[in-house]
Design a protein around this motif. Structure first.
Motif, PDB file in Angstrom:
ATOM      1  N   ARG A   1      33.462  62.933  66.303  1.00 44.63           N
ATOM      2  CA  ARG A   1      32.352  62.477  67.162  1.00 44.63           C
ATOM      3  C   ARG A   1      31.673  61.213  66.648  1.00 44.63           C
ATOM      4  NH1 ARG A   1      28.869  66.286  66.835  1.00 44.63           N
ATOM      5  NH2 ARG A   1      27.587  65.349  68.450  1.00 44.63           N
ATOM      6  N   GLU A   2      31.171  61.191  65.421  1.00 40.70           N
ATOM      7  CA  GLU A   2      30.520  59.972  64.940  1.00 40.70           C
ATOM      8  C   GLU A   2      31.585  58.880  64.763  1.00 40.70           C
ATOM      9  OE1 GLU A   2      28.113  60.686  61.505  1.00 40.70           O
ATOM     10  OE2 GLU A   2      27.307  58.653  61.465  1.00 40.70           O
TER      11      GLU A   2
ATOM     12  N   ASP B   1      25.224  63.927  55.589  1.00 40.81           N
ATOM     13  CA  ASP B   1      25.139  62.723  56.407  1.00 40.81           C
ATOM     14  C   ASP B   1      23.715  62.483  56.911  1.00 40.81           C
ATOM     15  OD1 ASP B   1      26.048  60.477  57.774  1.00 40.81           O
ATOM     16  OD2 ASP B   1      26.770  61.602  59.516  1.00 40.81           O
ATOM     17  N   ARG B   2      23.209  61.300  56.625  1.00 41.25           N
ATOM     18  CA  ARG B   2      21.900  60.815  57.105  1.00 41.25           C
ATOM     19  C   ARG B   2      20.715  61.625  56.587  1.00 41.25           C
ATOM     20  NH1 ARG B   2      23.043  56.928  61.232  1.00 41.25           N
ATOM     21  NH2 ARG B   2      25.228  57.027  61.817  1.00 41.25           N
ATOM     22  N   GLN B   3      20.918  62.344  55.457  1.00 41.60           N
ATOM     23  CA  GLN B   3      19.830  63.105  54.833  1.00 41.60           C
ATOM     24  C   GLN B   3      19.139  62.204  53.812  1.00 41.60           C
ATOM     25  OE1 GLN B   3      19.523  67.028  54.979  1.00 41.60           O
ATOM     26  NE2 GLN B   3      17.516  66.154  54.602  1.00 41.60           N
TER      27      GLN B   3
ATOM     28  N   ASP C   1      15.146  54.624  55.996  1.00 41.16           N
ATOM     29  CA  ASP C   1      14.968  56.075  56.234  1.00 41.16           C
ATOM     30  C   ASP C   1      15.478  56.889  55.057  1.00 41.16           C
ATOM     31  OD1 ASP C   1      14.045  55.609  58.750  1.00 41.16           O
ATOM     32  OD2 ASP C   1      15.904  56.130  59.782  1.00 41.16           O
TER      33      ASP C   1
ATOM     34  N   TRP D   1      19.917  49.667  67.652  1.00 38.47           N
ATOM     35  CA  TRP D   1      18.959  50.771  67.813  1.00 38.47           C
ATOM     36  C   TRP D   1      18.299  51.037  66.482  1.00 38.47           C
ATOM     37  CZ3 TRP D   1      19.552  55.170  64.835  1.00 38.47           C
ATOM     38  CH2 TRP D   1      20.825  55.392  64.261  1.00 38.47           C
ATOM     39  N   ASN D   2      19.009  50.691  65.401  1.00 41.66           N
ATOM     40  CA  ASN D   2      18.578  51.101  64.078  1.00 41.66           C
ATOM     41  C   ASN D   2      17.627  50.105  63.413  1.00 41.66           C
ATOM     42  OD1 ASN D   2      18.687  52.758  61.754  1.00 41.66           O
ATOM     43  ND2 ASN D   2      20.165  51.367  60.893  1.00 41.66           N
TER      44      ASN D   2
ATOM     45  N   ALA E   1      14.458  50.021  64.631  1.00 40.24           N
ATOM     46  CA  ALA E   1      13.148  50.652  64.837  1.00 40.24           C
ATOM     47  C   ALA E   1      12.573  51.083  63.493  1.00 40.24           C
ATOM     48  CB  ALA E   1      13.292  51.867  65.751  1.00 40.24           C
ATOM     49  N   PRO E   2      11.267  50.953  63.266  1.00 37.43           N
ATOM     50  CA  PRO E   2      10.208  50.569  64.214  1.00 37.43           C
ATOM     51  C   PRO E   2      10.069  49.060  64.438  1.00 37.43           C
ATOM     52  CG  PRO E   2       9.236  51.015  62.082  1.00 37.43           C
ATOM     53  CD  PRO E   2      10.703  51.282  61.944  1.00 37.43           C
TER      54      PRO E   2
ATOM     55  N   LEU F   1      11.394  58.677  64.739  1.00 38.29           N
ATOM     56  CA  LEU F   1      11.409  57.494  65.597  1.00 38.29           C
ATOM     57  C   LEU F   1      12.671  56.655  65.462  1.00 38.29           C
ATOM     58  CD1 LEU F   1       8.650  55.104  66.556  1.00 38.29           C
ATOM     59  CD2 LEU F   1      10.516  54.139  65.242  1.00 38.29           C
ATOM     60  N   SER F   2      13.198  56.503  64.240  1.00 38.73           N
ATOM     61  CA  SER F   2      14.291  55.550  64.093  1.00 38.73           C
ATOM     62  C   SER F   2      15.520  55.971  64.905  1.00 38.73           C
ATOM     63  CB  SER F   2      14.633  55.311  62.619  1.00 38.73           C
ATOM     64  OG  SER F   2      15.249  56.424  62.067  1.00 38.73           O
ATOM     65  N   CYS F   3      15.731  57.252  65.101  1.00 41.44           N
ATOM     66  CA  CYS F   3      16.858  57.688  65.937  1.00 41.44           C
ATOM     67  C   CYS F   3      16.445  57.951  67.388  1.00 41.44           C
ATOM     68  CB  CYS F   3      17.496  58.946  65.349  1.00 41.44           C
ATOM     69  SG  CYS F   3      18.358  58.620  63.800  1.00 41.44           S
ATOM     70  N   HIS F   4      15.347  58.699  67.568  1.00 46.44           N
ATOM     71  CA  HIS F   4      14.968  59.077  68.940  1.00 46.44           C
ATOM     72  C   HIS F   4      14.129  58.000  69.629  1.00 46.44           C
ATOM     73  CE1 HIS F   4      16.814  63.001  68.679  1.00 46.44           C
ATOM     74  NE2 HIS F   4      16.226  63.199  67.515  1.00 46.44           N
TER      75      HIS F   4
ATOM     76  N   ASN G   1      22.205  59.041  69.936  1.00 47.72           N
ATOM     77  CA  ASN G   1      21.101  59.950  69.598  1.00 47.72           C
ATOM     78  C   ASN G   1      20.461  60.454  70.879  1.00 47.72           C
ATOM     79  OD1 ASN G   1      21.594  59.044  66.925  1.00 47.72           O
ATOM     80  ND2 ASN G   1      20.244  57.304  67.294  1.00 47.72           N
TER      81      ASN G   1
ATOM     82  N   ASN H   1      24.790  68.997  64.770  1.00 49.99           N
ATOM     83  CA  ASN H   1      25.950  68.110  64.893  1.00 49.99           C
ATOM     84  C   ASN H   1      27.018  68.784  65.757  1.00 49.99           C
ATOM     85  OD1 ASN H   1      27.647  65.961  64.584  1.00 49.99           O
ATOM     86  ND2 ASN H   1      28.243  66.430  62.479  1.00 49.99           N
ATOM     87  N   ASP H   2      26.596  69.239  66.935  1.00 45.08           N
ATOM     88  CA  ASP H   2      27.524  69.930  67.831  1.00 45.08           C
ATOM     89  C   ASP H   2      27.841  69.075  69.043  1.00 45.08           C
ATOM     90  OD1 ASP H   2      27.241  72.009  66.088  1.00 45.08           O
ATOM     91  OD2 ASP H   2      25.817  73.121  67.331  1.00 45.08           O
TER      92      ASP H   2
ATOM     93  N   THR I   1      26.870  61.336  69.704  1.00 48.97           N
ATOM     94  CA  THR I   1      27.810  61.465  68.594  1.00 48.97           C
ATOM     95  C   THR I   1      27.185  61.569  67.211  1.00 48.97           C
ATOM     96  OG1 THR I   1      28.024  59.060  68.513  1.00 48.97           O
ATOM     97  CG2 THR I   1      29.645  60.250  69.827  1.00 48.97           C
ATOM     98  N   ASN I   2      25.968  61.114  67.029  1.00 52.10           N
ATOM     99  CA  ASN I   2      25.418  61.082  65.669  1.00 52.10           C
ATOM    100  C   ASN I   2      24.952  62.463  65.188  1.00 52.10           C
ATOM    101  OD1 ASN I   2      25.901  58.451  65.077  1.00 52.10           O
ATOM    102  ND2 ASN I   2      23.788  57.754  65.311  1.00 52.10           N
ATOM    103  N   ALA I   3      25.114  62.677  63.874  1.00 51.35           N
ATOM    104  CA  ALA I   3      24.640  63.916  63.262  1.00 51.35           C
ATOM    105  C   ALA I   3      23.141  63.808  63.014  1.00 51.35           C
ATOM    106  CB  ALA I   3      25.357  64.133  61.944  1.00 51.35           C
TER     107      ALA I   3
ATOM    108  N   PRO J   1      20.304  65.207  60.545  1.00 50.16           N
ATOM    109  CA  PRO J   1      20.202  65.967  59.288  1.00 50.16           C
ATOM    110  C   PRO J   1      19.184  67.091  59.398  1.00 50.16           C
ATOM    111  CG  PRO J   1      18.985  63.915  59.106  1.00 50.16           C
ATOM    112  CD  PRO J   1      19.647  63.902  60.461  1.00 50.16           C
ATOM    113  N   ALA J   2      19.206  67.994  58.431  1.00 56.47           N
ATOM    114  CA  ALA J   2      18.215  69.075  58.376  1.00 56.47           C
ATOM    115  C   ALA J   2      16.889  68.514  57.860  1.00 56.47           C
ATOM    116  CB  ALA J   2      18.700  70.175  57.448  1.00 56.47           C
TER     117      ALA J   2
ATOM    118  N   TYR K   1      12.870  70.346  54.470  1.00 53.09           N
ATOM    119  CA  TYR K   1      11.919  70.018  53.400  1.00 53.09           C
ATOM    120  C   TYR K   1      10.517  69.765  53.960  1.00 53.09           C
ATOM    121  CZ  TYR K   1      13.492  65.453  55.067  1.00 53.09           C
ATOM    122  OH  TYR K   1      13.840  64.397  55.861  1.00 53.09           O
TER     123      TYR K   1
ATOM    124  N   LYS L   1      21.090  73.273  49.053  1.00 48.38           N
ATOM    125  CA  LYS L   1      21.307  73.267  50.492  1.00 48.38           C
ATOM    126  C   LYS L   1      20.808  74.587  51.055  1.00 48.38           C
ATOM    127  CE  LYS L   1      25.208  72.910  53.623  1.00 48.38           C
ATOM    128  NZ  LYS L   1      26.644  72.886  53.716  1.00 48.38           N
TER     129      LYS L   1
END
Lengths: 418, 158
Positions: free
Chosen positions: A142-143, A172-174, A241, A341-342, A344-345, B48-51, B62, B87-88, B98-100, B102-103, B106, B150
């Motif tokens: 997917r990605e 990923d992206r954490q 981020d 898109w990346n 932002a802000p 914000l950076s993704c949504h 996203n 990530n489904d 398509t982007n994952a 993250p959890a 925290y 994790k």
């Protein structure tokens, strides 16, 4: 007080200018801003999420849709005398990005497979429902799933297999998650693979990892002058981020570069261990692998031919070989930047087609914006809510430049009048 | 002449400030850190950076937070997405992304509750608030696995 009055007057003028800019839809050149002498026409609209496109020697246009529309993922367009392109055929029951015409065949890709269709003397597909499967089972997590394709002059096809990750982090992206040692993604993705163009049912075992360390390539082209593969890599996202102590949001908006690489077999472009900083002109160690924004890395990684500002999302690459455009465009590179898109802000950017001059196979001078205005307004560019987003590029038999838009599904034709 | 310019300029200034006020709706809430103020703060920092600023997401990458059952519907599912990541391959309002994600496990229960309340009541959304206790309840069965840094969820109906 007088000074204040002048400032206020300027503000008023800006306001008026802002109001006038809403008039763009009625503007000539389909709303695009082009260099003097060029004309743009929107020859089709609302055809679906138009990714890449290919123009046959007689001017027939084949467009690959990201997702099927009414069950079909390839659109065939015929250009009429009135300058409008009419849909004359729909086929292919799969979505995807890649499409390319070479030596009497139309090649198209889903996000896992590559198909080809034999063309007749009129460049029509002979058996639209029975393509040959050339390559199958390419990784799709997917990605970065686009399987963009291009062919060389020796019977080979090249396909991007994007990395299913931003920067090969453990998670990923954490935020703060570090890079996986010896990034295992690179064995089956994060590079360009080479296959034979005429051999059916090939899989990974039949292909060659032609170049690696490429996070995701959507725009790629075979440079006919140099007989060499060129690719535009999408640089990694989210420096701020993920590592806010090392990067400001302003740095995050500009870094890293979107890179144009002239590839040779065996090249490594360095992802995920490094990224290219176009302001420092250096390969910088990624923070996931111990970098701090300054430490250099990737001694053996390839340097880009050209480094563009971050996150503009290069989705189309075309080396111009036509004679319609002025001499300076010959063998130079057009790049369709899908838009960011990346950032932002910070304000978003891109949504244009740029031109990078080349001379004797090397970049010659700075790139320039060639076609702008796809988004509809400066405000729509800044917010990222663009009306149109340029994605694919193709050259017509007469040297016209075609641009596809994967938001509303427009096809633009750009010509030059002496 | 000069006074006319000044008058026109002041008019422009007033119109600019009125315009600015209508665009950037200030959040008028009490001085204490209310859920709305905190929710917005968390949104700006983590979401914000993704949504994106308008909650509209990014096409193909996203997903939007506007008018979708993932946001407006079952709170437990929404809370789990934030705690576990997502990530489904699913369709959201007819589109795929398509982007994952993250959890965000925290974040504190209150921060998650506030940001979810924020997204459920902004961008044109109108759904009830999420309370910290609801987040705690979902987080409850989540344990930290000893070997990995994790979080995983004990198998339960998902």
């Amino acid at each position: 007080m007088y000074k204040k009055a002048i400032i206020s007057s300027i503000v008023s003028l800006l306001l008026i200018a802002g109001l006038l800019s809403f008039k763009i839809p009625d503007a000539p050149n389909a709303g695009l801003k082009l260099p003097t002498g060029f004309t743009a026409n929107m020859i089709a609209d609302n055809i679906g999420f138009a990714r890449h496109l290919a123009v046959a020697p007689n001017g027939l246009i084949y467009v690959k849709l990201l997702k099927t529309k009414n069950g079909k993922g390839i659109i065939e367009l015929k250009q009429n005398a009135d300058g409008i392109a009419e849909v004359i055929n729909r086929f292919g029951d799969y979505g995807g990005t890649g499409i390319y015409i070479k030596d009497g065949y139309l090649y198209a890709s889903s996000n896992e497979d590559i198909f080809r269709y034999k063309l007749d003397a009129k460049n029509e597909v002979i058996s639209p429902d029975q393509p040959e499967v050339i390559v199958k089972g390419l990784l799709n997590r997917r990605e970065h799933d686009s399987k963009s394709i291009v062919l060389d002059n020796a019977g080979n096809i090249y396909v991007n297999i994007g990395a299913y990750s931003n920067s090969c982090q453990e998670e990923d992206r954490q935020p703060g998650s570090m890079g996986r040692a010896g990034c295992p993604i690179l064995d089956s993705a994060g590079g360009i693979w080479q296959f034979r163009a005429d051999k059916p049912d090939q899989g990974y075992a039949n292909g060659i990892r032609y170049a690696t360390g490429l996070r995701n390539v959507v725009g790629l082209d075979w440079n006919q002058q140099l007989d060499q593969l060129f690719v535009m890599m999408h640089g990694r996202d989210q420096l701020h981020d993920l590592f806010p102590a090392l990067y400001t949001t302003q740095q995050n908006a500009l870094l890293p570069a979107e890179c144009l690489y002239a590839l040779k077999k065996g090249d490594d472009c360095g992802w995920p261990y490094i990224y290219y900083d176009q302001l420092l002109h250096k390969k910088i160690l990624a923070p996931e692998y111990g970098g701090d924004g300054k430490k250099e890395g990737g001694k053996n990684a390839k340097d880009p031919d050209v480094a563009f500002p971050g996150h503009l999302a290069p989705n189309g690459l075309l080396f111009y070989t036509g004679t319609m455009f002025p001499e300076k465009y010959r063998n130079g590179a057009f790049i369709a930047f899908h838009g960011s898109w990346n950032r932002a802000p910070e304000p978003q950017a891109g949504y244009f087609v740029v031109f990078q001059p080349y001379k004797n196979g090397k970049p010659d001078g700075k790139w320039e914006v060639f076609a702008d205005g796809f988004s509809g307004s400066a405000q729509k560019t800044a917010s990222g809510r663009a009306d149109h987003r340029p994605c694919g590029l193709a050259q017509g038999p007469d040297g016209a430049l075609y641009v596809s838009d994967d938001t509303k599904g427009a096809i633009y034709k750009i010509t030059y009048n002496k | 002449m000069k006074s006319t310019i000044i008058f026109l300029s002041m008019l422009a200034f007033i119109s600019v400030s009125v315009f600015a006020q209508t665009v950037h709706k200030p959040v008028t809430k009490p001085a204490t850190v209310s859920p709305v103020v905190n929710g917005k703060k968390i949104y700006l920092q983590y979401c914000l950076s993704c949504h994106q600023a308008d909650g509209g997401g990014v096409q193909n990458m996203n997903p939007p937070l506007i008018g979708t059952q993932y946001v407006l519907g079952d709170k437990a599912r929404l809370i789990k997405i934030v705690l576990k990541g997502f990530n489904d391959a699913v369709e959201i309002n007819g589109q795929t992304y398509t982007n994952a994600m993250p959890a965000f496990n925290y974040l504190k229960d209150k921060d998650i509750a506030d940001v979810l309340s924020y997204i459920r009541s902004h961008f044109g959304n109108k759904a009830s608030a999420v309370k910290p206790a609801e987040v705690s309840l979902i987080r409850g069965p989540i344990v930290k696995t000893p070997n990995k840094k994790k979080y995983t969820v004990r198998s339960k109906n998902t």
